[in-house]
Design a protein around this motif. Structure first.
Motif, PDB file in Angstrom:
ATOM      1  N   ARG A  41       0.827  -1.212   0.000  1.00  0.00           N
ATOM      2  CA  ARG A  41       0.000   0.000   0.000  1.00  0.00           C
ATOM      3  C   ARG A  41       0.862   1.263   0.000  1.00  0.00           C
ATOM      4  N   LEU A 101       3.924   1.485  -1.349  1.00  0.00           N
ATOM      5  CA  LEU A 101       4.502   1.592  -2.689  1.00  0.00           C
ATOM      6  C   LEU A 101       3.457   2.060  -3.692  1.00  0.00           C
ATOM      7  N   TRP A 102       2.250   1.586  -3.523  1.00  0.00           N
ATOM      8  CA  TRP A 102       1.161   1.977  -4.423  1.00  0.00           C
ATOM      9  C   TRP A 102       0.898   3.473  -4.321  1.00  0.00           C
ATOM     10  N   LYS A 103       0.876   3.937  -3.083  1.00  0.00           N
ATOM     11  CA  LYS A 103       0.613   5.366  -2.861  1.00  0.00           C
ATOM     12  C   LYS A 103       1.692   6.216  -3.517  1.00  0.00           C
ATOM     13  N   ASN A 160       3.420   5.539  -6.109  1.00  0.00           N
ATOM     14  CA  ASN A 160       3.322   5.538  -7.565  1.00  0.00           C
ATOM     15  C   ASN A 160       2.022   6.083  -8.092  1.00  0.00           C
ATOM     16  N   HIS A 161       0.964   5.963  -7.301  1.00  0.00           N
ATOM     17  CA  HIS A 161      -0.348   6.337  -7.817  1.00  0.00           C
ATOM     18  C   HIS A 161      -1.013   7.437  -6.998  1.00  0.00           C
TER      19      HIS A 161
END
Lengths: 252, 470
Positions: free
Chosen positions: B460, B462-464, B466-467
């Motif tokens: 979560r 890493l996702w944040k 990148n996105h």
């Protein structure tokens, strides 16, 4: 643009995030827009499988609420997808969310299942010039009845040399809390799996469930084996340009 | 933890590390798998055969009261005796009294798991009687003074060399480990017993309601001899063994043979309906059937798990089970091993004492896939676990851990926070080389295999990164 929601199991989130990211990369590459509902935590399987249904139930209800609006949910684990599809209706019997859980279960897919049965994409342009053996994870194979789907994806990988894994359908011994409650049995089963992986001549063992690989990878390293593990979507994420590291242990 | 659980863990640890054992069992099960696969392919539709067997057993078990009474009536009409045993002790006492009353000194016994379940042989031996196991596998394990390793193939764990040296020690006159020779040695020994025995004890694979007959299946003909030569025949069976009609065996016999041993049909299938009649030349003078309950009625009352009573004791789930293959049959310490043992034993002998057997499974589901009567075995393991948490003793720390876990997981903020703290702590500890040491909080895992490198960031996070802007 077609949209899917990502269901990232807690162990993927916390221990092997690369598996989830690689799955997301593949889905994006084939043209899906992704949504990651940040409210998600755990589907409840560890408690459910240990008998703590009263502790699993609120998490199942929570999961249904978090994903209720999603049209399609994709998960990098057959085991967690099966928890939602096959076991939520029983766990939530009597709950007002039971029917919703049943219909959500029909929209939750394991990654390879989604690729082949929903997206109808088997060639993602992956390149992986190695000798690879495939391990059937139990819940993908026997709860979701996925046998050909992951193999279909593997067959389209450039450069791959697929070899047969002896006793591919035998359990690797992970089994969730079984792996810590009965560590010696779990490790012995993992040893048998690792031995078969070595006997297959493969450089890499792959599977549609990173939870199996988490365990098998550890067993392989303890044996100082040359065989490495790679999650199916991580392999599919490898194109000729990319070349990012494998998630599991390879660097250790 | 119960005494039985502690012993299970001890023996499981030993056997899991025993590579010779693993090899012997692997080879036996490989052979089994090969022939079974061939036999299944001979069915026009194996899945349909399974469904029909399931239907037959469901009909029988759902109307157990009716079919058992019908069975009783038919047997009694022909001069046989029925004894309803509610407990093991009642069954033992009935058979022991019968043997004492007739001055029995020698008993020939064919294979019966129910006899094992009620510990019949030791009870009779305590009365000074000689009990011969006449099934070759059972004869072998009896000579070794150990219980059957497997419900169908009791000596599965032994090589022929081991059998030869056992025979040499106990019986003498053994020249080679050639199987034919070994069988001849056993036969010589057993023939004497058959001719001198006053009582024959058998199990029953099926109780046929409409004809009032006991159906016994063997590959050696030993049950046929043992139930016709002695003056008295006692058949002992669990009440769930009843099937409605004789014609049901037309499917159940080949399915049992296929799943049990990979044979199209077992060599000897015998139907016995009563004692010798006046104009008949052979058969026992007295015929008794002991119908054992021993907890089965309670299982019958449990709608969720009633189908466990459909089991025809073919042993297929044991052969398919990776845990059984790893720990071996004796580790279970029960009459019924493997998945069916893990499901059934807590019902027969108590959840408190035997719940560990329901936990000792990776829930891989291989058992459910092979069960010829389609019992949802691994699902019932889950039911037993749930019942254990509800009503039996579980470690307090486990109960507390799941309470905490539930609390943490009920909120994505606490989940992310605990995840971060946990990973940071582990990374720090492992940087100091504490992995797999007694100070490692994940030692139950790392004791047996290392973890991958613990990531600094969760999915979560890493996702944040990148996105986050999207």
């Amino acid at each position: 643009m077609k949209k899917v929601a990502l269901f990232i199991p807690c162990f993927v989130d916390q221990v092997v995030p690369e598996a989830g990211l690689d799955m997301a990369r593949v889905l994006q590459r084939i043209g899906y827009s992704l949504e990651y509902p940040e409210e998600q935590t755990c589907c409840g399987q560890p408690a459910f499988n240990t008998g703590y249904w009263q502790d699993a139930k609120p998490l199942a209800e929570r999961f249904v609420r978090v994903f209720r609006k999603a049209e399609v949910v994709v998960c990098p684990s057959g085991s967690c997808a099966s928890m939602v599809r096959n076991f939520y209706p029983e766990l939530l019997a009597g709950s007002s969310l039971c029917e919703e859980a049943r219909s959500l279960g029909q929209r939750v897919f394991e990654f390879s299942e989604f690729m082949v049965k929903v997206a109808h994409v088997t060639d993602v342009g992956a390149n992986f010039p190695h000798r690879v053996a495939f391990h059937d994870s139990c819940h993908g194979l026997r709860e979701l009845r996925l046998k050909q789907e992951p193999r279909e994806l593997l067959r389209h990988v450039r450069g791959i040399d697929l070899v047969e894994l002896p006793y591919a359908e035998d359990c690797c011994g992970f089994g969730g809390t079984f792996a810590v409650k009965f560590g010696m049995i779990s490790a012995a089963m993992g040893d048998a799996k690792a031995g078969n992986a070595e006997a297959s001549g493969a450089e890499f063992l792959t599977s549609a469930d990173p939870s199996c690989l988490l365990h098998i990878d550890g067993v392989l390293r303890r044996r100082k084996s040359k065989v490495r593990t790679i999650y199916l979507a991580s392999m599919l994420a490898q194109s000729e340009e990319s070349g990012h590291a494998f998630y599991a242990g390879a660097s250790k | 933890m119960s005494a039985a659980a502690q012993e299970f863990l001890r023996n499981a640890a030993t056997k899991s590390a025993d590579l010779v054992h693993r090899q012997v069992i692997r080879r036996a099960i490989d052979q089994y798998n090969q022939v079974v696969e061939r036999r299944r392919a001979r069915f026009l539709d194996w899945e349909e055969a399974r469904r029909r067997c399931q239907e037959i057993k469901r009909e029988a078990v759902d109307h157990l009261d009716r079919y058992l009474l019908e069975f009783e009536q038919r047997v009694t009409e022909r001069g046989g005796h029925i004894f309803w045993a509610e407990t093991s002790a009642e069954a033992r006492r009935y058979i022991a009294d019968l043997a004492v009353r007739h001055g029995v000194r020698t008993i020939v016994k064919s294979k019966s798991m129910v006899a094992e379940e009620i510990h019949l042989t030791p009870a009779l031996e305590n009365l000074g009687m000689r009990v011969y196991e006449t099934d070759l596998g059972e004869f072998i394990v009896q000579l070794r003074d150990e219980p059957p390793y497997h419900i169908v193939t009791p000596a599965m764990h032994l090589t022929r060399a081991q059998v030869a040296s056992l025979f040499k020690k106990k019986l003498g006159n053994v020249e080679t480990d050639d199987p034919q020779h070994l069988v001849a040695v056993a036969r010589r020994e057993l023939r004497r017993a058959f001719f001198s025995a006053e009582m024959g004890i058998s199990g029953a694979n099926f109780l046929v309601a409409d004809h009032g007959m006991v159906a016994i299946t063997t590959n050696e003909g030993n049950a046929r001899l043992g139930t016709s030569l002695p003056r008295i025949h006692v058949a002992i069976a669990g009440i769930e063994k009843v099937v409605p009609r004789l014609q049901d065996l037309a499917l159940l016999w080949p399915v049992l043979a296929t799943s049990g041993t990979g044979q199209p049909i077992t060599c000897y299938n015998t139907l016995i309906g009563g004692p010798r009649k006046q104009n008949e030349v052979d058969g026992p003078g007295e015929f008794h059937v002991v119908l054992l309950d021993n907890g089965r009625s309670e299982l019958l009352a449990d709608v969720e798990q009633r189908e466990v009573l459909h089991c025809i004791r073919c042993g297929a789930c044991l052969n398919a089970c990776p845990v059984f293959q790893t720990v071996g049959g004796h580790t279970y310490g029960t009459t019924y091993q493997g998945p069916i043992g893990g499901v059934l034993t807590p019902h027969l002998r108590g959840l408190d004492e035997f719940q560990h057997l329901s936990y000792a499974s990776s829930l891989c589901g291989a058992c459910t896939d092979v069960c010829p009567v389609k019992i949802d075995l691994h699902h019932h393991l889950l039911h037993n676990r749930r019942n254990a948490v509800r009503t039996a003793k579980r470690p307090w720390i486990e109960r507390a851990a799941f309470k905490l876990w539930r609390w943490v997981m009920s909120n994505s903020v606490s989940y992310a926070l605990f995840g971060w703290i946990g990973r940071a702590a582990l990374r720090a500890a492992y940087a100091f080389g504490l992995e797999a040491t007694p100070l490692d909080p994940l030692r139950p895992w790392t004791k047996y295999r290392p973890l991958p490198r613990i990531p600094a960031k969760s999915f979560r996070a890493l996702w944040k990164e990148n996105h986050g802007a999207e």
